[in-house]
Design an enzyme around this catalytic site. Structure first.
Site, PDB file in Angstrom:
ATOM      1  N   LYS A 195      -8.366   7.731 -19.161  1.00  0.00           N
ATOM      2  CA  LYS A 195      -8.693   8.322 -20.450  1.00  0.00           C
ATOM      3  C   LYS A 195      -7.453   8.328 -21.362  1.00  0.00           C
ATOM      4  O   LYS A 195      -6.984   7.275 -21.721  1.00  0.00           O
ATOM      5  CB  LYS A 195      -9.286   9.715 -20.237  1.00  0.00           C
ATOM      6  CG  LYS A 195     -10.335   9.785 -19.102  1.00  0.00           C
ATOM      7  CD  LYS A 195     -11.602   8.989 -19.372  1.00  0.00           C
ATOM      8  CE  LYS A 195     -12.503   8.856 -18.147  1.00  0.00           C
ATOM      9  NZ  LYS A 195     -12.862  10.085 -17.473  1.00  0.00           N
ATOM     10  N   TYR A 199     -16.810  18.278 -14.685  1.00  0.00           N
ATOM     11  CA  TYR A 199     -17.220  16.886 -14.895  1.00  0.00           C
ATOM     12  C   TYR A 199     -18.209  16.480 -13.794  1.00  0.00           C
ATOM     13  O   TYR A 199     -17.975  16.757 -12.613  1.00  0.00           O
ATOM     14  CB  TYR A 199     -15.967  16.010 -14.872  1.00  0.00           C
ATOM     15  CG  TYR A 199     -16.235  14.532 -14.795  1.00  0.00           C
ATOM     16  CD1 TYR A 199     -16.881  13.880 -15.839  1.00  0.00           C
ATOM     17  CD2 TYR A 199     -15.841  13.790 -13.694  1.00  0.00           C
ATOM     18  CE1 TYR A 199     -17.133  12.514 -15.773  1.00  0.00           C
ATOM     19  CE2 TYR A 199     -16.073  12.433 -13.618  1.00  0.00           C
ATOM     20  CZ  TYR A 199     -16.730  11.794 -14.654  1.00  0.00           C
ATOM     21  OH  TYR A 199     -16.977  10.452 -14.577  1.00  0.00           O
ATOM     22  N   ARG A 258       0.843  -1.207   0.000  1.00  0.00           N
ATOM     23  CA  ARG A 258       0.000   0.000   0.000  1.00  0.00           C
ATOM     24  C   ARG A 258       0.873   1.251   0.000  1.00  0.00           C
ATOM     25  O   ARG A 258       0.546   2.262  -0.603  1.00  0.00           O
ATOM     26  CB  ARG A 258      -0.956   0.004   1.205  1.00  0.00           C
ATOM     27  CG  ARG A 258      -1.699   1.322   1.359  1.00  0.00           C
ATOM     28  CD  ARG A 258      -2.917   1.274   2.290  1.00  0.00           C
ATOM     29  NE  ARG A 258      -2.824   0.348   3.389  1.00  0.00           N
ATOM     30  CZ  ARG A 258      -2.078   0.531   4.483  1.00  0.00           C
ATOM     31  NH1 ARG A 258      -1.368   1.627   4.637  1.00  0.00           N
ATOM     32  NH2 ARG A 258      -2.046  -0.384   5.433  1.00  0.00           N
ATOM     33  N   ASP A 263      -7.667  19.974 -13.768  1.00  0.00           N
ATOM     34  CA  ASP A 263      -7.951  18.628 -14.257  1.00  0.00           C
ATOM     35  C   ASP A 263      -7.520  18.608 -15.722  1.00  0.00           C
ATOM     36  O   ASP A 263      -8.164  19.210 -16.574  1.00  0.00           O
ATOM     37  CB  ASP A 263      -9.444  18.325 -14.099  1.00  0.00           C
ATOM     38  CG  ASP A 263      -9.816  16.912 -14.563  1.00  0.00           C
ATOM     39  OD1 ASP A 263      -9.067  16.334 -15.381  1.00  0.00           O
ATOM     40  OD2 ASP A 263     -10.859  16.403 -14.115  1.00  0.00           O
TER      41      ASP A 263
END
Ligand SMILES: *Cc1c(COP(=O)(O)O)cnc(C)c1O
Length: 385
Positions: free
Chosen positions: A203, A105, A52, A178
């Site tokens: 994306k 978004y 982690r 972003d």
């Protein structure tokens, strides 16, 4: 090793991608191990303790992402929204406020408004082109964070990053950009004054619609420490396989973005000539309101095109359901062309709010197929109207 003066493609291919020292394997290996042997209690090898906290495959991706965005530190997460959540919780506390674009978004707005809102984070959506309104909203709410998406999803609005950075900094706020739509090939917000870049690496960076992920990139050690702590303490990290696929995608980002941009320009130009089309939202057009700013801060106009139909909602729905090469699906930025009906799909969560998307709008993620075939596909679909 990569240096800041190197070109984008060199950085994408080489940052963090040193060959493996034992065998010389050119591709940094995929490490699945969740834990690391210690040479005596606390005797860590190169700091590796538990998956982690650190994983060599994720480290290679994070170095590559930092290099791509001209950042000093990058953090990779299991999704774009996990990245945004960790970022916001790293730097804000209950009572703090975010000013964001009024066409953000839908998922970002849902996270900020409906999840983090319940934990005491306030938000004010503004039109980022209205400098006075932006400055007033920051001032009134003593906002600590300004959140910009440019080009925005799906309205393709362009925001002047350098200008907004100036306004945010003058009021003591940090600027987050972003950069999902432009990708680090076309735009590097940290070099324009932004403090933090976020990505849905699902994306363009992943680029093949086969991995979900997110990233936060910064250029400041103190911010990095806070974000790194949340990444470790909350644990929404990307798994090794996801990190590996994302790294592989980022290496070819430049060649893909060139193809996406060329194809989108052709598709946008074709759409604009059709009588069934009311408006094409594409920053590459000289009459797009953000064209001059896009030319200044981007090195290309990207692969996204939104289109509104004179025939309203029914025309948009009919086209969405009748193309063959353009697949009707959420998401964007993969090599294959996708079509999305935002008001019922990606942006259903902002229906009825001031961020709602017009019902006659389709969003096209133009892939790298041959543009003549994409246009023929659209042409056949238009024949159904
Ligand atoms: C998809 C997307 C996100 C969210 O990322 P996920 O990987 O889906 O969590 C954030 N911002 C933009 C602009 C997006 O397109």
């Amino acid at each position: 090793m990569t240096e800041n003066h190197q070109g984008a493609n060199t950085r994408f291919v080489h940052a963090g991608q040193e060959f493996e020292p034992v065998t010389g394997a050119v591709v940094p290996p995929l490490h699945f191990s969740s834990t690391y042997a210690q040479d005596g209690i606390g005797g860590l090898r190169n700091g590796y303790e538990y998956g982690r906290g650190t994983n060599p495959t994720r480290d290679a991706l994070q170095a590559q992402l930092a290099g791509a965005e001209f950042g000093t530190h990058a953090f990779s997460f299991s999704s774009g929204l996990a990245a945004e959540d960790s970022l916001i919780r790293a730097i804000l506390r209950p009572g703090d406020h975010i000013v964001l674009g009024n066409d953000a978004y839908g998922g970002t707005f849902r996270l900020i408004d409906r999840v983090l809102g319940d934990w005491g984070i306030g938000n004010t959506p503004v039109n980022m082109a209205d400098e006075a309104a932006l400055a007033a909203a920051i001032e009134k709410n003593k906002a600590k964070l300004v959140w910009v998406e440019t080009p925005s999803n799906p309205m393709m609005t362009i925001t002047d990053i350098a200008k907004v950075a100036e306004i945010a900094h003058a009021a003591g706020a940090l600027l987050v950009v972003d950069n999902t739509f432009a990708s680090p090939f076309l735009q590097q917000p940290l070099t324009l004054g932004a403090d933090i870049v976020v990505h849905s690496t699902t994306k363009y960076i992943g680029g093949h619609s086969d991995v979900v992920g997110g990233a936060v990139i910064v250029k400041d050690a103190q911010l990095a420490e806070k974000i790194g702590f949340i990444q470790f303490a909350v644990g929404a990290v990307s798994g090794p396989m996801d990190a590996f696929l994302t790294t592989r995608g980022l290496k070819t980002l430049g060649v893909r973005m060139r193809a996406h941009s060329e194809n989108a320009a052709q598709v946008a130009g074709w759409l604009r000539e059709r009588s069934e089309v009311e408006r094409v939202l594409y920053p590459g057009f000289e009459d797009h309101p953000g064209h001059e700013i896009a030319k200044k801060q981007m090195s290309g106009f990207g692969g996204m095109v939104s289109v509104q139909f004179t025939g309203g909602e029914s025309a948009a729905r009919k086209i969405a359901e009748s193309t063959k090469l353009f697949t009707l699906a959420e998401s964007l930025g993969g090599i294959e062309s996708l079509m999305n009906y935002p008001s019922e799909m990606t942006h259903a969560s902002v229906k009825g709010t001031e961020l709602a998307v017009p019902v006659n709008l389709l969003r096209l993620s133009v892939g790298i197929e041959d543009p003549a075939d994409l246009i023929e596909d659209l042409d056949k679909a238009f024949a159904n109207l």
